[in-house]
Scaffold this motif. Sequence first.
Motif: not given
Length: 135
Positions: A54-64
């Motif tokens: 979840v953290t990895i996806l959250w970081e990717l989504a937030g980064a984009v």
Amino acid sequence: MIDNRTAPYAALVLRVTLGLLFLAHAGLKIFVFTPTGTAGFFASLGLPGWLAYVTILWELAGAVALILGIWPRLASLAMIPVLLGSIFTVHGAAGFFFNNPNGGWEFPAFWIVGLIVLALIGDGAKALRPTPLRK
């Protein structure tokens, strides 16, 4: 006094830089530690292993969202819990300085300040989907 000619570009630089930091940290979890290794690290902290994904996806989504300027004010606020989690689970116990083992809490705290500043100053130039402002 704020220079209205350059302030949107300052927000753009801040927004893209914050997004790149999240992209780098997600990349570290994916390519260096691996998602499975990150899940194991989360489990070693007493957190559920699935929270790593979840953290990895959250970081990717937030980064984009930050880099492209998709609801950047909301995205910046949504990323704060990730950093608070890092402070309270890993970096806080390591002390203030980031060169301590496990890193200190000053870098994630400063990162939070940058996110709050972006939420306050606005989307910046070249945002794909600016947040509507209420007047």
